[in-house]
Design a protein around this motif. Structure first.
Motif, PDB file in Angstrom:
ATOM      1  N   CYS A   1       0.838  -1.177   0.000  1.00 31.07           N
ATOM      2  CA  CYS A   1       0.000   0.000   0.000  1.00 31.07           C
ATOM      3  C   CYS A   1       0.874   1.227   0.000  1.00 31.07           C
ATOM      4  O   CYS A   1       1.896   1.272   0.637  1.00 31.07           O
TER       5      CYS A   1
ATOM      6  N   GLY B   1       0.677   5.376   0.392  1.00 29.93           N
ATOM      7  CA  GLY B   1      -0.174   6.463   0.810  1.00 29.93           C
ATOM      8  C   GLY B   1       0.246   7.774   0.254  1.00 29.93           C
ATOM      9  O   GLY B   1       0.450   8.702   0.997  1.00 29.93           O
TER      10      GLY B   1
ATOM     11  N   THR C   1     -10.275  10.077   1.221  1.00 30.33           N
ATOM     12  CA  THR C   1      -9.467   8.864   1.343  1.00 30.33           C
ATOM     13  C   THR C   1     -10.169   7.737   0.591  1.00 30.33           C
ATOM     14  O   THR C   1     -11.387   7.772   0.385  1.00 30.33           O
TER      15      THR C   1
ATOM     16  N   VAL D   1     -10.973   3.809   0.879  1.00 29.16           N
ATOM     17  CA  VAL D   1     -11.037   2.759   1.892  1.00 29.16           C
ATOM     18  C   VAL D   1     -11.220   1.423   1.183  1.00 29.16           C
ATOM     19  O   VAL D   1     -12.127   1.265   0.370  1.00 29.16           O
TER      20      VAL D   1
ATOM     21  N   ASP E   1     -10.481  -2.956   2.062  1.00 22.46           N
ATOM     22  CA  ASP E   1      -9.954  -4.067   2.858  1.00 22.46           C
ATOM     23  C   ASP E   1      -9.397  -3.580   4.201  1.00 22.46           C
ATOM     24  O   ASP E   1      -8.291  -3.944   4.628  1.00 22.46           O
ATOM     25  N   ASP E   2     -10.160  -2.697   4.854  1.00 28.61           N
ATOM     26  CA  ASP E   2      -9.802  -2.159   6.171  1.00 28.61           C
ATOM     27  C   ASP E   2      -8.530  -1.313   6.148  1.00 28.61           C
ATOM     28  O   ASP E   2      -7.905  -1.084   7.196  1.00 28.61           O
ATOM     29  N   GLU E   3      -8.134  -0.842   4.979  1.00 28.35           N
ATOM     30  CA  GLU E   3      -6.999   0.065   4.849  1.00 28.35           C
ATOM     31  C   GLU E   3      -7.490   1.384   4.259  1.00 28.35           C
ATOM     32  O   GLU E   3      -8.460   1.413   3.506  1.00 28.35           O
ATOM     33  N   GLN E   4      -6.805   2.470   4.614  1.00 31.60           N
ATOM     34  CA  GLN E   4      -7.125   3.780   4.058  1.00 31.60           C
ATOM     35  C   GLN E   4      -5.937   4.281   3.248  1.00 31.60           C
ATOM     36  O   GLN E   4      -4.781   4.138   3.654  1.00 31.60           O
ATOM     37  N   TYR E   5      -6.243   4.884   2.098  1.00 29.67           N
ATOM     38  CA  TYR E   5      -5.210   5.379   1.190  1.00 29.67           C
ATOM     39  C   TYR E   5      -5.461   6.857   0.922  1.00 29.67           C
ATOM     40  O   TYR E   5      -6.563   7.244   0.537  1.00 29.67           O
TER      41      TYR E   5
ATOM     42  N   THR F   1      -3.130   1.512  -4.780  1.00 30.28           N
ATOM     43  CA  THR F   1      -3.504   0.424  -3.884  1.00 30.28           C
ATOM     44  C   THR F   1      -2.795  -0.856  -4.318  1.00 30.28           C
ATOM     45  O   THR F   1      -2.178  -0.900  -5.387  1.00 30.28           O
TER      46      THR F   1
ATOM     47  N   LEU G   1      -7.655  -6.067  -4.865  1.00 31.80           N
ATOM     48  CA  LEU G   1      -8.359  -5.874  -3.608  1.00 31.80           C
ATOM     49  C   LEU G   1      -9.367  -6.995  -3.411  1.00 31.80           C
ATOM     50  O   LEU G   1      -9.869  -7.587  -4.371  1.00 31.80           O
TER      51      LEU G   1
ATOM     52  N   PRO H   1     -13.536  -0.838  -3.660  1.00 31.49           N
ATOM     53  CA  PRO H   1     -13.081   0.320  -2.879  1.00 31.49           C
ATOM     54  C   PRO H   1     -14.198   1.326  -2.654  1.00 31.49           C
ATOM     55  O   PRO H   1     -15.155   1.416  -3.426  1.00 31.49           O
TER      56      PRO H   1
END
Length: 275
Positions: free
Chosen positions: A19, A21, A96, A98, A100-104, A141, A145, A149
């Motif tokens: 990932c 950011g 952002t 979101v 798979d429980d990740e934030q980008y 990302t 995924l 998203p």
């Protein structure tokens, strides 16, 4: 006419898990560039999500008359937003992605301006006085995924979320083998083809994006997109001309792709040889 085959083969997975950011072209990496409101969220009516698209690379202006290609470490998710109806446009940092429980966070486009994207508009930069608060954000990302998203906007009085209709985000990435053909020699004041052939040897669909950069006498890039499913091959022919190039012995053409680059050289025949 004799021909020479300038060949370059590369077998590289287009995405690596990880990932980060931190343009519409003729071929698309996703056929579903729309967005829908996520269930259980409140979408603000004054900010509109116009389009979304997944790309594994994009063309950018490297020089005024030269295109480079920027591949993703995973995949690029482009989202066009329109905040013109809003009383105040949200900052880029308010958005952002979101997944798979990740934030980008939005990624900064590398190098110069991106061109021929699969989403409309230019980059979203609402803090510039000469720019309308409409344009695209890009998020980098992992290449595949597990779930679609979601675009999130953190803004008072309540956040908003949109589930992006971008099926390619959850598909395996493509991988490429490619080659280029051009004639050895051409007659003065003629037009000929530079043929780029690509094969998708990966597990998922995608567009093989590249550019042919012209030197003398035509200083200009020509982009090409070859959308391919896994196992498919395709050829794009880019027209080149040698107008007013009788006195030039050889002309070089630079071909850029997400997985490598090469140069082909074409000799212009003398008027005597052409006769």
């Amino acid at each position: 006419m004799p021909s020479r085959r300038a060949y370059l083969t590369t077998l590289v997975a287009a995405g690596l898990a990880g990932c980060v950011g931190e343009g519409p072209g003729t071929g698309t990496d996703t056929d579903s560039p729309t967005a829908t409101t996520a269930p259980g969220t409140i979408a603000r009516s004054d900010v509109i999500v116009e389009a979304a698209a997944v790309q594994y690379s994009y063309r950018h202006i490297e020089q005024v008359d030269w295109n480079g290609i920027q591949p993703a470490d995973g995949q690029f998710v482009f989202v066009t937003v329109d905040a013109r109806p809003a009383d105040s446009a949200p900052a880029r940092s308010a958005f952002t992605l979101v997944a798979d429980d990740e934030q980008y966070a939005p990624t900064e486009i590398r190098r110069w301006k991106a061109v021929d994207l699969d989403v409309p508009g230019s980059a979203y930069v609402p803090d510039r006085e000469d720019e309308a608060p409409r344009g695209w954000l890009v998020f980098e990302t992992p290449a595949q995924l597990e779930s679609p998203p979601t675009l999130r906007l953190d803004r008072d009085p309540a956040p908003a979320e949109w589930t992006l209709d971008a099926d390619l985000a959850t598909a395996p990435p493509p991988a490429w083998e490619w080659s280029v053909d051009a004639p050895d020699t051409v007659a003065p004041d003629t037009t000929f083809d530079i043929a780029i052939t690509a094969e998708n040897v990966g597990d998922g669909p995608g567009a093989f994006r590249g550019a042919v950069n012209f030197s003398y006498p035509l200083y200009a890039p020509k982009g090409f997109d070859i959308p391919l499913d896994p196992g498919q091959s395709g050829t794009e022919r880019v027209a080149a001309e040698v107008r007013d190039a009788e006195s030039v012995e050889e002309i070089e053409y630079g071909i850029r792709t997400p997985v490598g680059e090469t140069t082909v050289t074409v000799a212009v025949e003398s008027d005597t040889a052409a006769e």
